[in-house]
Every structure is written in C-alpha cells, then in structure tokens.
Design a protein around this motif. Structure first.
Motif, PDB file in Angstrom:
ATOM      1  N   LEU A 108     -21.029 -98.307 -22.287  1.00 15.29           N
ATOM      2  CA  LEU A 108     -21.033 -99.427 -21.344  1.00 15.29           C
ATOM      3  C   LEU A 108     -20.542-100.708 -22.008  1.00 15.29           C
ATOM      4  O   LEU A 108     -19.785-101.478 -21.417  1.00 15.29           O
ATOM      5  N   GLY A 109     -20.966-100.943 -23.241  1.00 15.41           N
ATOM      6  CA  GLY A 109     -20.539-102.147 -23.944  1.00 15.41           C
ATOM      7  C   GLY A 109     -19.048-102.185 -24.200  1.00 15.41           C
ATOM      8  O   GLY A 109     -18.432-103.257 -24.193  1.00 15.41           O
ATOM      9  N   SER A 110     -18.441-101.010 -24.398  1.00 16.76           N
ATOM     10  CA  SER A 110     -17.008-100.971 -24.685  1.00 16.76           C
ATOM     11  C   SER A 110     -16.165-101.399 -23.490  1.00 16.76           C
ATOM     12  O   SER A 110     -14.979-101.703 -23.646  1.00 16.76           O
ATOM     13  N   PHE A 111     -16.749-101.443 -22.291  1.00 13.24           N
ATOM     14  CA  PHE A 111     -16.018-101.959 -21.140  1.00 13.24           C
ATOM     15  C   PHE A 111     -15.667-103.433 -21.322  1.00 13.24           C
ATOM     16  O   PHE A 111     -14.762-103.949 -20.668  1.00 13.24           O
ATOM     17  N   GLY A 112     -16.389-104.114 -22.199  1.00 16.80           N
ATOM     18  CA  GLY A 112     -16.068-105.508 -22.478  1.00 16.80           C
ATOM     19  C   GLY A 112     -14.668-105.687 -23.028  1.00 16.80           C
ATOM     20  O   GLY A 112     -14.080-106.773 -22.906  1.00 16.80           O
ATOM     21  N   PHE A 113     -14.100-104.633 -23.608  1.00 17.93           N
ATOM     22  CA  PHE A 113     -12.728-104.718 -24.107  1.00 17.93           C
ATOM     23  C   PHE A 113     -11.730-104.893 -22.964  1.00 17.93           C
ATOM     24  O   PHE A 113     -10.630-105.404 -23.177  1.00 17.93           O
ATOM     25  N   LEU A 114     -12.103-104.448 -21.755  1.00 23.05           N
ATOM     26  CA  LEU A 114     -11.253-104.704 -20.591  1.00 23.05           C
ATOM     27  C   LEU A 114     -11.148-106.205 -20.330  1.00 23.05           C
ATOM     28  O   LEU A 114     -10.062-106.727 -20.061  1.00 23.05           O
TER      29      LEU A 114
END
Length: 302
Positions: free
Chosen positions: A79-85
């Motif tokens: 879920l945190g890696s969506f911040g890369f979007l």
C-alpha cells in the motif's frame, strides 16, 4: 500556435475550473501521454528499488508474500508503494506541464475541509448501516488477525490506505482527468476515459475468474462517480474520502481470502472467483457505493 480551450459555461461543474486552469498552461495531448509513461516508469522503478532494498536489509519469508499482500508487513509495503504514483505525478506535472502537485490535488484549505466533512457524513452512514436489521453473507466470516494485533496496527494501516487511495485519485481524478479537461470541453471525455483506465486496472481474470468483468465494471462506475465529485468540489478531497472509506472496509475490515488480506480483521467467506456466493453481495456493494456518493454530494453542497 498554442490553442487554449474555453472553460465550460457555469453549471454544476464550475468548481472544476480551479483544477483545470493550471493544466491549460501546457495542454498538448502528447504531454499527457508522455506524463503517464513517466508516472508508470517512476512507480515501477521505485517499487522495484524498494523491494531490492528490503531484500538486502530485511530478508525473510515475508518478502514472498509481497505480491499477494498476505501478511501485515507485505500489505503495508504494498500500500505504501502506491505513493510512488504521486511522486511520478509530481515529476510529470513539473517537467511537462509547469505546474506543482498542489495544483493537481486542489487548494489545501478547501481540500481538508471537504475531506473532513465527507468523512463525517460517511462515518454517520456507516453507523446507520450498523443499526439496520442484522444480516449475514450466508456463511460465517473467518477471523484473520487477532483483535489486539489488528488494533495495534490500525494507525499504520489507515495511513497506508490513505496513501494508496490518495495516490490513485491523484493519478486518475487528478492528473489524467484535468489534462483531458484542458483539451476537451465535454465531460464525457474527461470522465469516461480515466474511469475506463481505472476499470482496466481492476480487471483481474486470473484472480476473479468469471467475476472479473463485473468487478472491472464496478470500478469503472466508481471512477465515474469520483470524477463527478471532483468536478463538483474543485479539489480531490471528497473523492479521496469516499475511496478511503471504501478501501478501509475492503482491506482492513472484511478482505478477500484470495489476496490483499494481510491487515484485515476478518476474511470474507467467498473468494473473488465465487460467482454464486459473491455476486449477490456485489449488488449490495454497488448500492452502498451509490449511497456513499450521494452522501458525499450532500456533504459538499453549499
């Protein structure tokens, strides 16, 4: 010579102009296509880099669970890696459109106010649904995390879901919707195209089987409703709030036993591919989505 499009006259989407106006500085469609490619590249590269870093500093069996989100650590990372979007959008907006990320999400004071107000309405709606006569899914839900463990993780879990849902809204109802609205006046273009892309991202035939098309259709309708909220509000706040509440229920309370269940309190009694068991509840979920959209519209009504 650069051609600027006039904003649509008045109407219920007048507030949308606050988001679209900065996109008219560099409105060429090739910039949008290149920007989407840049967002994708940044997100994939950063996600792979994060996974390589985790392999180096925190090796363990949990890394194999990342693709399915079947443990708390794996879900938090996913879920945190969506911040890369959102990072990709910030770079694309600055490099290709000469605008900042704040112009994509909307002015912060009204965004925070709208997010908070819609959240209060949705919380009230959730409590009201709890007061309705008891109902079940035809089979008992299975406990997943122990309540104490789930509660201890909840602050991090909520933050992770906020990052995931907020980043998706920044991409679809923010960057893509605004760039299209800067070139095309008719709402059908800048509402339906991003919603179609959003639906395509939720088409998972390997996991959902015969339910895959229906789930993608659900996501497409959800995208249309969130696009409508964004155009009425002039910020991403209301769409972020509805998306957040929806995913809290789907990821933290009652998750699928198939995947993305590492932070859930309970598991649904049916897998995503179970046609007979799941489809009746998809109708209930659809109705809840529409009621949530109406509640959000009421919350931001002036």
């Amino acid at each position: 010579m650069q051609q600027h499009r006039r904003p649509p006259p008045g109407g219920s989407y007048r507030a949308h102009e606050a988001l679209v106006r900065p996109a008219r500085v560099q409105p060429q469609l090739w910039r949008l296509l290149l920007g989407v490619a840049l967002v994708t590249l940044v997100s994939l590269t950063a996600t792979v880099g994060l996974q390589m870093l985790l392999v180096a500093v925190a090796p363990g069996a949990w890394l194999a669970e990342l693709s399915q989100g079947s443990s708390p650590g794996a879900m938090l990372v996913m879920l945190g890696s969506f911040g890369f979007l959102a990072l990709g959008v910030a770079l694309a907006a600055r490099l290709l459109h000469r605008r900042g990320l704040i112009s994509v999400i909307g002015a912060l004071p009204p965004l925070v106010w709208q997010f908070s107000r819609v959240s209060l309405y949705l919380l009230g709606l959730s409590l009201l649904l709890l007061l309705l006569p008891p109902y079940d899914m035809g089979a008992p839900m299975e406990p997943n995390l122990r309540f104490g463990h789930w509660l201890a993780l909840l602050p991090l879990s909520l933050l992770a879901v906020l990052v995931q849902t907020g980043s998706e809204e920044i991409v679809f109802r923010g960057y893509i919707q605004q760039a299209l609205a800067a070139r095309f006046r008719h709402p059908a273009v800048w509402i339906l195209l991003p919603s179609g892309l959003f639906a395509l991202g939720h088409y998972l035939p390997a996991e959902a089987g015969d339910n895959a098309l229906l789930i993608a259709l659900w996501a497409g309708v959800f995208g249309v409703l969130m696009a409508d909220l964004t155009a009425r509000a002039g910020t991403l706040g209301p769409a972020m709030a509805v998306h957040f509440f929806n995913n809290v229920a789907a990821l933290l309370l009652f998750a699928s036993p198939s995947s993305l269940n590492g932070l859930a309190l309970y598991l649904l009694p049916y897998e995503l591919a179970d046609v007979q068991g799941l489809r009746p509840w998809m109708a209930v979920d659809f109705a809840t989505m529409v009621v949530s959209w109406l509640a959000a519209r009421l919350a931001i009504r002036r």
